[in-house]
Scaffold this motif. Structure first.
Motif, short mmCIF file in Angstrom:
data_model
loop_
_atom_site.label_atom_id
_atom_site.label_comp_id
_atom_site.label_asym_id
_atom_site.label_seq_id
_atom_site.Cartn_x
_atom_site.Cartn_y
_atom_site.Cartn_z
N ARG A 133 -2.50 -7.90 7.07
CA ARG A 133 -1.59 -6.76 7.19
C ARG A 133 -1.37 -6.46 8.65
O ARG A 133 -2.29 -6.49 9.45
CB ARG A 133 -2.25 -5.51 6.58
N LYS A 134 -0.14 -6.11 9.01
CA LYS A 134 0.10 -5.80 10.41
C LYS A 134 0.91 -4.52 10.55
O LYS A 134 1.59 -4.12 9.61
CB LYS A 134 0.78 -6.97 11.10
N ALA A 162 27.44 -9.61 9.01
CA ALA A 162 27.92 -8.40 8.33
C ALA A 162 26.79 -7.55 7.76
O ALA A 162 26.98 -6.38 7.44
CB ALA A 162 28.88 -8.78 7.21
N GLY A 163 25.62 -8.13 7.64
CA GLY A 163 24.50 -7.36 7.10
C GLY A 163 23.29 -8.25 6.91
O GLY A 163 23.38 -9.48 6.97
N LEU A 164 22.15 -7.61 6.71
CA LEU A 164 20.91 -8.34 6.51
C LEU A 164 20.21 -7.79 5.28
O LEU A 164 20.10 -6.57 5.09
CB LEU A 164 20.02 -8.19 7.75
N GLY A 165 19.77 -8.69 4.39
CA GLY A 165 18.98 -8.30 3.23
C GLY A 165 17.59 -8.84 3.38
O GLY A 165 17.39 -9.93 3.95
N LEU A 166 16.60 -8.09 2.94
CA LEU A 166 15.21 -8.51 3.14
C LEU A 166 14.37 -8.19 1.92
O LEU A 166 14.48 -7.10 1.34
CB LEU A 166 14.67 -7.80 4.40
N GLY A 167 13.58 -9.15 1.50
CA GLY A 167 12.66 -8.96 0.38
C GLY A 167 11.23 -8.94 0.86
O GLY A 167 10.84 -9.76 1.69
N ILE A 168 10.46 -7.99 0.38
CA ILE A 168 9.05 -7.88 0.77
C ILE A 168 8.27 -7.42 -0.46
O ILE A 168 8.77 -6.66 -1.27
CB ILE A 168 8.89 -6.88 1.96
N SER A 169 7.04 -7.91 -0.59
CA SER A 169 6.26 -7.50 -1.75
C SER A 169 5.72 -6.09 -1.55
O SER A 169 5.60 -5.61 -0.42
CB SER A 169 5.10 -8.48 -2.00
N GLY A 170 5.44 -5.41 -2.66
CA GLY A 170 4.94 -4.05 -2.59
C GLY A 170 5.90 -3.09 -3.25
O GLY A 170 6.78 -3.49 -4.01
N ALA A 186 0.36 -2.66 7.50
CA ALA A 186 -0.74 -1.71 7.71
C ALA A 186 -0.10 -0.32 7.82
O ALA A 186 0.83 -0.13 8.59
CB ALA A 186 -1.50 -2.06 8.99
N GLY A 187 -0.59 0.61 7.03
CA GLY A 187 0.01 1.95 7.02
C GLY A 187 0.92 2.11 5.83
O GLY A 187 1.31 1.12 5.19
N ARG A 188 1.24 3.38 5.54
CA ARG A 188 2.02 3.69 4.35
C ARG A 188 3.35 4.31 4.71
O ARG A 188 3.51 4.87 5.79
CB ARG A 188 1.24 4.65 3.46
N ASP A 189 4.30 4.22 3.77
CA ASP A 189 5.59 4.91 3.88
C ASP A 189 6.29 4.65 5.21
O ASP A 189 6.65 5.57 5.94
CB ASP A 189 5.38 6.42 3.66
N THR A 190 6.52 3.39 5.49
CA THR A 190 7.20 3.02 6.73
C THR A 190 8.70 2.94 6.49
O THR A 190 9.16 2.57 5.42
CB THR A 190 6.70 1.65 7.24
N ALA A 191 9.48 3.29 7.54
CA ALA A 191 10.95 3.27 7.44
C ALA A 191 11.45 1.88 7.84
O ALA A 191 12.18 1.73 8.82
CB ALA A 191 11.53 4.35 8.33
N LEU A 192 11.09 0.88 7.07
CA LEU A 192 11.32 -0.51 7.48
C LEU A 192 12.79 -0.81 7.71
O LEU A 192 13.15 -1.42 8.73
CB LEU A 192 10.73 -1.47 6.42
N ALA A 193 13.67 -0.40 6.80
CA ALA A 193 15.10 -0.75 6.94
C ALA A 193 15.68 -0.11 8.20
O ALA A 193 16.42 -0.76 8.96
CB ALA A 193 15.87 -0.32 5.70
N ALA A 194 15.36 1.15 8.44
CA ALA A 194 15.91 1.85 9.61
C ALA A 194 15.40 1.20 10.90
O ALA A 194 16.17 1.00 11.86
CB ALA A 194 15.51 3.32 9.57
#
Lengths: 414, 414
Positions: A133-134, A162-170, A186-194
């Motif tokens: 985890r990072k 035009a855009g980026l799509g991303l798949g992540i487990s969880g 590592a850590g919870r509730d991250t604003a990954l897309a933003a």
């Protein structure tokens, strides 16, 4: 999620980013027309009307929108019969000028594809990574590196993305772009897309990795011929995606389908999520590695290492009874999980996917027989099971489909 | 399923039966308008347009259809302000002239209601019955007796019955009217709807009893305010219904939602269905009676007798440790089942219903806490849980809603 200001600051111009839609609808009529044309290669307006069961007038209006916004173009159709009058006209997806990026993040490596609007892969790259985890900032930097290499490989500039799509487990909130929990972060509730949109200057849509693989099946795979099917994935975890009426079902509040964390035993085996009795605690890589540490003296620290599972499987095949008993139980729990999917969703087709499908314990006749035995079928046609041993690039293509759906929705107003 | 010839032979005339629709759609726009007016009592066309988010023109066309086919009528609306011009007009459901019958079949008694198109109950009756599985012909005769008594009670004739809806536990094919398996019927794959339609001369729609209770919640209960919710029932078995986007979800092929037969243990407790590890084998009446036979020397032959469970619960409350341990485990398995529902469907609301909700072990704080502990929620708003201790007549009302939806669909072409 996407800040137009920061995109401008990043120098985005020309054929650059499109405003993402807040809508979760990827199944609007314009989208369906676009997908139909993309899937068939080229298609006349009459073919589209027949294929989608909509009126000629609707098709005319929808295709006109799609042509004006640069998604479709008219080409001369192959004439079916000699005759006079105007040459027949077909529609096809505009090629090459605009692209989207699809990314799958994983424990051992990240994968990325650059895909044009017609769904053709322009380039792909893979980035090996450490399995722990990072912090989300480190993950965002890795994605930045991945995107740079992808664009270099393709000889393209971010301005054409035009855009980026991303798949992540969880647990991933597709609507808000937040990640409440992921085994990779590592850590919870991250604003990954933003954070990714800020870093890259393009609109970013994220989703659970099982959902992006399901989109890959719907857009590019055998799901194209089906309006309803389920996908069950077994890799480092156990995931599920469901298509109902040609659309991805995410649960009433957008975060269902957590098959891997449904409980199959009270006070059962410990899961990575901290709870007990989750299906994936009997089935995922780490669960098998944990058992190998108990019965075969394998070091527990190797639990995240896919090579450990490969070696264990080879031993089971060679007749090691302890190794075989580990896989046998995993197979029985997969059967139980699939039976529960059938019992609740009654799909006509379940596609089994993910790296672990290489191990035939997971789709052996014995497992399928046990799945039937655990299902109250009462003489009905049993659910069809298909197995797809696909690599990470297919997941990344699904993530590209997420971006593609979003880009077309954004421009066309879904 | 419904034979118009036999209906004619039975002397049906006047405001009699309507042709049933083959369509599974109970959520068409006309239906929605009808349900909206029924739910509000009376409603202006402008209110309907606002409430359903559709155009004034659509509302005008839809209500015109509904008036012509005798479902709605115009009444003078309460004036909101003094002024000149035409008096304001509202719409309401036509009362009294047409009815539908709703029936719930169960182990110990059958229940029936006669309901008019506005949803008002005109009459209800209950018929005690023996608890064993019986041949379908005997069950059809019992329904005949029940309907005769209901009509006598109401002072009505079968000619005024537009349709009959019926809920029964087990695996029920709503589309075809077949019952592949039910704990109430000896034998498999019976053509229950067709046999009833022949016997009674009215169109018959059947469904799983959990689905009819869910319809009752959607049409008459707290579900009226919600577009998405789940219902979990605990009685002689464990059932589930799911509403997505104001419509009943039955699984891709129409027979999902068998929560009671999802497996919560590999090689677990034996279920009535013949399989092992089903949720209801830890939770339903027969499962508790079986445990009482083991630990408290209760005769196993009383397993179908609800009084046994009542007595056992009284003993648990009075401090009998063996009785308490039986209920405690049942509560924990209910928590596990609910957690799995949340994990897969992510509903905003779960309504717990069924006779057993009288026992507070099933919805005690401890059970709800355990449900939360078994759910990967990650800081999100938890799913709301409501408990409805409803009698059989509410289930019968849901069955009436099934007939009502079908009757309006049939006339209005869904």
């Amino acid at each position: 999620m996407y800040d137009a200001g920061s995109a401008a600051a990043a120098g985005v111009r020309g054929c650059g980013p499109l405003q993402p839609s807040q809508s979760d609808r990827t199944g609007g009529l314009r989208q369906q027309v676009f997908v139909h044309v993309r899937a068939t290669g080229q298609s006349s307006r009459a073919d589209i009307a027949r294929g989608l069961g909509i009126s000629a007038g609707s098709v005319s209006a929808l295709t006109s929108d799609l042509i004006q916004s640069g998604f479709l173009e008219e080409v001369e159709d192959t004439p079916r019969e000699a005759g006079r009058g105007r040459p027949p006209v077909a529609l096809r997806v505009v090629r090459g000028t605009r692209c989207v990026i699809g990314i799958k993040l994983a424990d051992a490596r990240h994968s990325a594809v650059l895909v044009d609007l017609s769904g053709q892969t322009v380039a792909d790259v893979t980035l090996p990574t450490a399995g722990a985890r990072k912090p989300v900032a480190a993950l965002v930097e890795e994605v930045g590196t991945l995107v740079d290499r992808l664009l270099t490989e393709a000889g393209q500039d971010i301005a054409c993305v035009a855009g980026l799509g991303l798949g992540i487990s969880g647990i991933v909130e597709h609507d808000t772009g937040q990640v409440p929990w992921s085994p990779l972060i590592a850590g919870r509730d991250t604003a990954l897309a933003a954070l990714l949109a800020d870093r890259l200057g393009v609109p970013v849509r994220i989703d659970n990795d099982a959902n992006v693989l399901t989109l890959a099946e719907l857009w590019f795979g055998s799901g194209r011929a089906r309006s309803d099917f389920a996908v069950v994935t077994v890799e480092h975890g156990v995931g599920m995606g469901l298509v109902l009426d040609n659309r991805l079902f995410r649960g009433s509040r957008g975060m269902g389908m957590e098959l891997g964390h449904t409980k199959v035993a009270l006070d059962g085996a410990l899961c990575r999520c901290g709870q007990r009795g989750c299906l994936e605690a009997y089935l995922a890589d780490y669960a098998l590695a944990r058992e190998a540490a108990t019965a075969l003296d394998r070091p527990a620290r190797d639990a995240g290492n896919a090579a450990v599972i490969d070696a264990l499987f080879a031993e089971a095949k060679a007749g090691n009874a302890a190794a075989a008993t580990i896989f046998r139980r995993a197979g029985r729990y997969l059967a139980l999980g699939l039976a529960n999917v059938v019992q609740l969703f009654d799909p006509a087709l379940i596609i089994l996917a993910g790296e672990r499908m290489r191990y035939d314990y997971l789709y052996s006749d014995a497992v399928l027989r046990e799945m039937q035995a655990l299902t109250l079928a009462e003489g009905r046609t049993t659910c069809e099971i298909a197995t797809h041993v696909w690599g990470d690039l297919v997941w990344a293509q699904g993530a590209a489909a997420l971006a593609l759906a979003d880009a077309t929705d954004a421009v066309l107003g879904a």
